[in-house]
Design an enzyme around this catalytic site. Structure first.
Site, PDB file in Angstrom:
ATOM      1  N   GLY A  12       0.865  -1.108   0.018  1.00 54.39           N
ATOM      2  CA  GLY A  12       0.077  -0.169  -0.040  1.00 54.39           C
ATOM      3  C   GLY A  12       0.689   1.258  -0.091  1.00 54.39           C
ATOM      4  CG  ASP A 128      -1.360  -0.966   8.585  1.00 52.29           C
ATOM      5  OD1 ASP A 128      -1.876   0.038   8.163  1.00 52.29           O
ATOM      6  OD2 ASP A 128      -1.520  -2.086   8.035  1.00 52.29           O
ATOM      7  CG  MET A 170      -7.463   1.910   6.450  1.00 56.77           C
ATOM      8  SD  MET A 170      -6.129   2.501   5.265  1.00 56.77           S
ATOM      9  CE  MET A 170      -7.242   1.928   3.680  1.00 56.77           C
ATOM     10  NE  ARG A 172      -3.859  -6.013   5.510  1.00 57.36           N
ATOM     11  CZ  ARG A 172      -2.859  -5.708   4.452  1.00 57.36           C
ATOM     12  NH1 ARG A 172      -1.712  -5.759   4.518  1.00 57.36           N
ATOM     13  NH2 ARG A 172      -3.371  -5.595   3.265  1.00 57.36           N
ATOM     14  CG  HIS A 273      -7.615   3.615   0.157  1.00 52.26           C
ATOM     15  ND1 HIS A 273      -9.046   2.720  -0.110  1.00 52.26           N
ATOM     16  CD2 HIS A 273      -6.860   2.683   0.034  1.00 52.26           C
ATOM     17  CE1 HIS A 273      -8.997   1.612   0.002  1.00 52.26           C
ATOM     18  NE2 HIS A 273      -7.392   1.398  -0.025  1.00 52.26           N
ATOM     19  CD  GLN A 275      -7.596   5.899   8.021  1.00 51.91           C
ATOM     20  OE1 GLN A 275      -7.264   5.489   8.991  1.00 51.91           O
ATOM     21  NE2 GLN A 275      -8.079   5.021   7.159  1.00 51.91           N
TER      22      GLN A 275
HETATM   23  O1  F6P Z   1      -1.289  -1.946   5.031  1.00 53.91           O
HETATM   24  C1  F6P Z   1      -1.653  -0.633   4.839  1.00 53.91           C
HETATM   25  C2  F6P Z   1      -3.184  -0.650   4.653  1.00 53.91           C
HETATM   26  O2  F6P Z   1      -3.371   0.495   4.459  1.00 53.91           O
HETATM   27  C3  F6P Z   1      -4.032  -1.173   5.643  1.00 53.91           C
HETATM   28  O3  F6P Z   1      -4.126  -0.392   6.926  1.00 53.91           O
HETATM   29  C4  F6P Z   1      -5.360  -1.458   4.877  1.00 53.91           C
HETATM   30  O4  F6P Z   1      -6.053  -2.827   5.611  1.00 53.91           O
HETATM   31  C5  F6P Z   1      -4.703  -1.997   3.684  1.00 53.91           C
HETATM   32  O5  F6P Z   1      -3.203  -1.334   3.392  1.00 53.91           O
HETATM   33  C6  F6P Z   1      -5.685  -1.594   2.461  1.00 53.91           C
HETATM   34  O6  F6P Z   1      -5.056  -2.059   1.499  1.00 53.91           O
HETATM   35  P1  F6P Z   1      -5.749  -1.770  -0.123  1.00 53.91           P
HETATM   36  O7  F6P Z   1      -4.815  -0.716  -0.612  1.00 53.91           O
HETATM   37  O8  F6P Z   1      -5.299  -2.970  -0.870  1.00 53.91           O
HETATM   38  O9  F6P Z   1      -7.169  -1.425  -0.062  1.00 53.91           O
END
Ligand code: F6P
Length: 343
Positions: A12, A128, A170, A172, A273, A275
């Site tokens: 990400g 994260d 966010m 995870r 996103h 964030q």
């Molecule tokens: O690991 C960073 C993160 O932003 C997490 O906080 C979130 O769960 C995940 O990536 C979201 O991923 P994607 O960009 O695939 O939606």
């Protein structure tokens, strides 16, 4: 002797990636090395997709969010013959070594590739903040600030309408962002994955608030929060190439449950996103710059299979293996501080 190095950003995106790229290009040019920017993370190594990067190319990118190199969640170890392809392409591209900027997944691949013969150094990145062997990852403080600003705004609107607002953050499987932003924005309750939270206790707190005239509530919930008394259905069962399930939807479920149990109007907000987007705050620009600078010094010193890391005030080289072996989660005594302000 090193002549040409590569740099890629994987996983990400996060505020501060461009600051790392800029730092690597500047420091490498001091040594007279060429830099190739590999596009789309590990996917770029599978496709030999790269562009030369000079100081002129990175002019002005320091305050920019995202990554000029683009990113992907491609895992070469999930692609048939992926490792061989990456090693062959590294040779074709004339790379003496590679700077991998990423979280546990990207760095885990860098570690395996170093063992297979491609010299890699890592730079830790994730909003994260769940990576081991480093005090903080760049991008984290920016993300916390964004979530804090958002919750500050929720206070005034919730109060005006006598509402409960549930805000999904966010992170995870780690509750760092939710805990820190929740604390900074005076959330009245915080749910994180590390501590099984009770919806019943949260509702009791809300009833007490309303009874004493504080007729609104702000609840911060981590996207991967766990509960002792709520069955959470994930909005999606999609997983990425590293096996992570796509989270999202918990705030909606929780808001409905709170409204059902309290009778108070309850709405939800998913920060998502937002964030990860936009300009990094000064702290993250500086941390990212120092980590990128160190990564190039590490190449000079032959410290492969290592990543640059923040340890107290210092930037040090630590083994990537140490960083990826276990997720760094919120310790109980840290969360206890936040809990003192619930209610
Ligand atoms: O690991 C960073 C993160 O932003 C997490 O906080 C979130 O769960 C995940 O990536 C979201 O991923 P994607 O960009 O695939 O939606």
């Amino acid at each position: 002797m090193v002549k040409r190095i590569g740099i890629l950003t994987g996983g990400g995106d996060c505020p501060g990636l461009n600051a790392v790229i800029r730092a690597v290009v500047y420091k490498a040019s001091e040594y007279g090395w060429e830099v190739l920017g590999v596009r789309y993370g590990w996917k770029g190594m599978l496709n030999a997709d790269a562009v030369p990067l000079t100081k002129a190319d990175v002019e002005g990118i320091l305050p920019l969010g995202g990554t000029i190199l683009k990113t992907s969640r491609t895992n070469p170890y999930k692609v048939e013959g992926g490792e061989t392809k990456v090693l062959e392409n590294a040779k074709k591209m004339g790379l003496d070594c590679l700077v991998a900027v990423g979280g546990e997944d990207t760095l885990g691949v860098a570690y395996k590739l170093t063992k297979a013969g491609l010299k890699c150094v890592g730079v830790p990145k994730t909003i994260d903040n769940d990576l081991g062997a480093t005090d903080y990852t760049f991008g984290y403080q920016t993300a916390v600030q964004i979530a804090t600003d958002a919750m500050d705004r929720l206070h005034t609107t919730a109060k005006s309408h006598d509402r409960v607002l549930v805000c999904e953050v966010m992170g995870r499987h780690a509750g760092w962002m939710t805990t820190d932003a929740g604390m900074a924005a005076n959330a009245h309750w915080i749910f994180i994955p590390e501590e099984k939270g009770s919806v019943e206790e949260c509702c009791r707190m809300l009833k007490e608030r309303y009874a004493r005239g504080e007729r609104y509530g702000i609840i911060a919930v981590a996207e991967g929060a766990e509960f002792s008394d709520l069955d959470v259905k994930l909005a999606s069962q999609t997983t990425d190439a590293f096996g992570h399930v796509r989270l999202g939807g918990i705030a909606e479920t929780l808001a409905k449950e709170i409204e059902k149990r309290t009778g108070f109007e309850t709405r939800h907000v998913v920060l998502g996103h937002i964030q990860r987007g936009g300009s990094p705050i000064a702290y993250d620009r500086i941390l990212a710059t120092r980590l990128g600078y160190k990564a190039v010094e590490m190449i000079k010193n032959g410290q492969f299979g290592m990543m640059s890391s923040l340890r107290g005030e210092k930037i040090e080289a630590v083994p990537i293996e140490e960083a990826v072996k276990a997720l760094k989660t919120v310790p109980r005594n840290y969360f206890e501080v936040a809990k003192t302000f619930f209610g």
